[in-house]
Enzyme design. Structure first.
Site, mmCIF file in Angstrom:
data_model
loop_
_atom_site.group_PDB
_atom_site.id
_atom_site.type_symbol
_atom_site.label_atom_id
_atom_site.label_comp_id
_atom_site.label_asym_id
_atom_site.label_seq_id
_atom_site.Cartn_x
_atom_site.Cartn_y
_atom_site.Cartn_z
ATOM 1 N N CYS A 155 54.824 60.377 63.774
ATOM 2 C CA CYS A 155 54.707 61.698 64.430
ATOM 3 C C CYS A 155 53.692 61.774 65.567
ATOM 4 C CB CYS A 155 54.381 62.755 63.388
ATOM 5 S SG CYS A 155 55.731 63.036 62.251
HETATM 6 C C1 UDX Z 1 51.557 64.325 60.418
HETATM 7 C C2 UDX Z 1 51.139 65.792 60.200
HETATM 8 O O1 UDX Z 1 49.928 65.826 59.425
HETATM 9 C C3 UDX Z 1 52.258 66.582 59.550
HETATM 10 O O2 UDX Z 1 51.881 67.941 59.412
HETATM 11 C C4 UDX Z 1 53.454 66.452 60.475
HETATM 12 O O3 UDX Z 1 54.502 67.248 60.181
HETATM 13 C C5 UDX Z 1 53.865 64.996 60.585
HETATM 14 O O4 UDX Z 1 52.774 64.274 61.162
HETATM 15 P P1 UDX Z 1 51.635 62.102 58.976
HETATM 16 O O5 UDX Z 1 52.080 61.400 60.222
HETATM 17 O O6 UDX Z 1 52.333 61.814 57.708
HETATM 18 O O7 UDX Z 1 51.736 63.700 59.160
HETATM 19 O O8 UDX Z 1 50.120 61.720 58.759
HETATM 20 P P2 UDX Z 1 48.646 62.325 58.747
HETATM 21 O O9 UDX Z 1 48.133 62.276 57.365
HETATM 22 O O10 UDX Z 1 48.511 63.613 59.463
HETATM 23 O O11 UDX Z 1 47.901 61.157 59.568
HETATM 24 C C6 UDX Z 1 48.358 60.751 60.860
HETATM 25 C C7 UDX Z 1 47.545 59.584 61.379
HETATM 26 O O12 UDX Z 1 46.224 59.968 61.654
HETATM 27 C C8 UDX Z 1 47.426 58.407 60.398
HETATM 28 O O13 UDX Z 1 47.499 57.191 61.109
HETATM 29 C C9 UDX Z 1 46.055 58.591 59.804
HETATM 30 O O14 UDX Z 1 45.513 57.420 59.273
HETATM 31 C C10 UDX Z 1 45.324 59.065 61.036
HETATM 32 N N1 UDX Z 1 44.072 59.745 60.730
HETATM 33 C C11 UDX Z 1 44.071 60.853 59.956
HETATM 34 C C12 UDX Z 1 42.892 59.235 61.257
HETATM 35 O O15 UDX Z 1 42.882 58.240 61.972
HETATM 36 N N2 UDX Z 1 41.730 59.872 60.979
HETATM 37 C C13 UDX Z 1 41.690 60.967 60.220
HETATM 38 O O16 UDX Z 1 40.593 61.477 60.027
HETATM 39 C C14 UDX Z 1 42.885 61.493 59.682
#
Ligand code: UDX
Length: 454
Positions: free
Chosen positions: A277
Site C-alpha cells: 500500500c
Molecule cells: C497500511 C495501512 O495501515 C492500512 O490502513 C491500509 O489500508 C493499507 O496499508 P499495511 O500496509 O498492512 O497497512 O501496513 P502498516 O502496518 O500500516 O505498515 C506499513 C509499513 O510501514 C510497513 O513496512 C511497516 O513496517 C512500516 N512501518 C510502520 C515503519 O517503518 N515504522 C513504523 O513505525 C510503522
C-alpha cells in the site's frame, strides 16, 4: 444481505469472510480455479491471522466461492469490486477494476432487481464517478439510478486485517446518490459499531490515499529526524520521538493516564516502509497530482527519504565492517513487516539485492516469508535461507534486523555474541533492548542512534 465479491486477494477474501461472519450471504468470485477450490475446502489461500478459523466457520452455510461472475451477480443485491490494482510505470493499472465493472454491467443488463456496485479496490480519485460509472452504464445499457454505485475504501492492515474489519474505526461510503447509500449502508448498519461517514465517491477515494500518505509521511519524518540525530551523535532519535509522543495533542491524558494512540507507532525511526500500500499509494497520488498540474513537494520527499534508507543501512554496515565483498551478513527478517509472509516492496528484499551487488555472502532468516522471498530472488550461490536465527547468525560478520518479528526482538545479546564471528548489529527496526549494549562489547547501530566512543 446477499453480497458478491469480485477478487479474493487480501481485501476481497477478508471482506467476504468477515461479512459472512456478520450473517450476510457471500459469494466470492475469482478467475483462478485453485484459489476457488482452496476457499471451498476451508483453506485460506493467503496467510492472515484468524482468517482460516473464520473461513471454516462460514464456508458453505454463509460463504461459497465460484469463477462464475454471472451466477454471483444474479444471486446478490450488492457486488463489491476488490480486485488488484498493480503498479506499473508510475501509475496504478485500473484494467482489472474496469473489467470487473464491465462483467457486472453485462449481468445487470438482464437483471430486473435494483443492484448496488461497490468499488473497494484502492483507485485514484475520480475513477468511480467517471470510468467505473461509464463502464457500468455502457455494459448494462442502464443509467445510474436503475442501479447504484458507491466507493467504500478499506483500512485493513495486513496481519490485523480480520480484527480491523470486524472492529472498524470508521466506515466511509462515497455514494453516487441517496438510494445507493441507503441500500449499501445496510451491510454495516446494526452489524458494526463505528461511525458511518456519507460522502461522495471522489472524497472517499481521497480519504483512502490521504490516510496512507499521512502514515507514510510520519515514517519518513521520523527517519529524517533519525538521520539528523545520527549526525549529532549520542542522541537517540527513538528517545527524541518518544519525548515528542508525550505531547498531550498526540497522546491524550485520560483520567490522569497518558494514552498512546496507534498513530504514534508510525512516529518511530525504522528501515523505512514497504508493503502493497504505502509505496504504491504515495507514488500514485504524486503521479495523479502531477497530471492535474500540481507538483507535490512533501509527498515526493516522503518517497525520497524512504528510498534513501537502504543506502543509509549500507553505509552503516561499511562503517562497521569496511569492505562488504565476501563478508557474511545475516539478514534477520524478510517480510515487509511482522505478522505477514508478504514481501511486496519489502525493504529487506531491496537491501538483499543491493548487498548481492556488493558481493556479500547472505544468510537470511524469516519465520514465515522464506518461500515468497525465494520466488522473488533468483537462486544464487551466495544467498541462503534459514528458518532459525541461530544458523543464520553462525559465523556472520554482521547482522541486519529488517523485520520487527518478536522472535528477533527476543534474541539476547549473548546469542549474537556467542554465534557471530563479529557481533556487529544494525537494528533497522529499533527492536533490540539497547540497555548496556556498550558494556556488552557489541557494536550496535540502530536507525537514529550513533554512539560516540569516549
Ligand atoms: C497500511 C495501512 O495501515 C492500512 O490502513 C491500509 O489500508 C493499507 O496499508 P499495511 O500496509 O498492512 O497497512 O501496513 P502498516 O502496518 O500500516 O505498515 C506499513 C509499513 O510501514 C510497513 O513496512 C511497516 O513496517 C512500516 N512501518 C510502520 C515503519 O517503518 N515504522 C513504523 O513505525 C510503522
Amino acid at each position: 444481505m446477499k453480497i458478491s465479491i469480485i477478487g479474493t486477494g487480501y481485501v476481497g477474501l477478508v471482506t467476504g469472510v468477515c461479512l459472512a461472519k456478520k450473517g450476510h450471504n457471500v459469494i466470492c468470485v475469482d478467475r483462478v480455479e485453485s484459489i476457488i477450490n482452496s476457499i471451498n475446502s476451508g483453506i485460506a489461500p493467503i496467510f492472515e491471522k484468524h482468517l482460516e478459523d473464520l473461513l471454516l466457520e462460514v464456508i458453505r452455510d454463509k460463504l461459497t466461492a465460484t469463477s462464475d461472475v454471472g451466477y454471483a451477480v444474479e444471486n446478490s443485491e450488492v457486488s463489491i469490486i476488490a480486485v488488484g490494482t498493480p503498479f506499473s510505470e508510475g501509475n496504478i493499472d485500473l484494467k482489472n477494476v474496469k473489467e470487473a465493472a464491465y462483467d457486472i454491467g453485462v449481468i445487470l443488463k438482464k437483471k430486473k432487481d435494483y443492484h448496488v456496485v461497490c468499488v473497494k479496490s484502492t483507485v485514484i480519485p475520480t475513477t468511480t464517478d467517471t470510468m467505473i460509472l461509464k463502464t457500468l452504464e455502457e455494459a448494462s445499457g442502464k443509467k445510474l439510478g436503475e442501479f447504484g454505485l458507491v466507493m467504500n475504501p478499506e483500512f485493513l492492515r495486513e496481519g490485523n486485517a480480520v480484527e480491523d474489519f470486524m472492529n472498524p474505526d470508521r466506515i466511509i461510503i462515497g455514494a453516487m446518490d441517496d438510494k445507493s447509500f441507503e441500500v449499501f449502508s445496510k451491510i454495516y448498519k446494526s452489524h458494526f459499531d463505528a461511525p458511518i461517514v456519507k460522502t461522495n465517491s471522489r472524497t472517499a477515494e481521497m480519504i483512502k490515499y490521504t490516510s496512507n500518505a499521512l502514515l507514510a509521511a510520519l515514517i519518513s519524518f521520523s527517519n529524517e529526524i533519525a538521520a539528523i540525530s545520527e549526525e549529532i551523535g549520542d542522541t537517540d532519535a527513538l528517545e527524541v520521538l518518544e519525548g515528542v509522543h508525550m505531547d498531550r495533542r498526540l497522546s491524550l491524558i485520560v483520567e490522569g493516564k497518558i494514552t498512546m494512540p496507534g498513530i504514534i507507532k508510525y512516529l518511530k525511526p525504522s528501515r523505512g516502509f514497504g508493503g502493497s500500500c504505502f509505496p504504491k499509494d504515495v507514488k500514485s497520488l504524486i503521479a495523479f497530482s502531477e497530471k492535474l498540474g500540481y507538483k507535490p513537494k512533501i509527498l515526493k520527499s516522503v518517497i525520497e527519504v524512504n528510498e534513501s534508507q537502504i543506502e543509509r543501512l549500507v553505509l552503516k554496515l561499511k562503517d562497521e565492517i569496511g569492505e562488504i565483498r565476501d563478508k557474511t551478513i545475516a539478514i534477520l527478517g524478510l517480510a515487509f513487516k511482522a505478522g505477514t509472509d508478504d514481501i511486496r516492496e519489502s525493504q529487506s528484499i531491496k537491501l538483499i539485492r543491493r548487498l548481492i551487488k556488493e558481493g556479500a555472502v547472505l544468510k537470511c532468516y524469516d519465520p514465515i516469508a522464506i518461500e515468497n522471498a525465494k520466488k522473488e530472488l533468483e537462486e544464487q550461490a551466495n544467498l541462503e535461507f534459514y528458518s532459525n536465527y541461530e544458523n543464520t547468525l553462525l559465523n556472520a560478520d554482521a547482522a541486519l534486523i529488517m523485520t520487527d518479528w518478536d522472535t528477533i526482538a527476543n534474541i539476547s545479546i549473548d546469542v549474537f555474541k556467542k554465534l557471530m564471528k563479529n557481533p556487529v548489529i544494525i537494528d533497522g527496526c529499533r527492536i533490540l533492548i539497547k540497555n548496556n549494549i556498550k558494556e556488552q562489547k557489541t557494536k550496535y547501530r540502530g536507525i537514529g542512534l550513533r554512539m560516540i566512543e569516549k
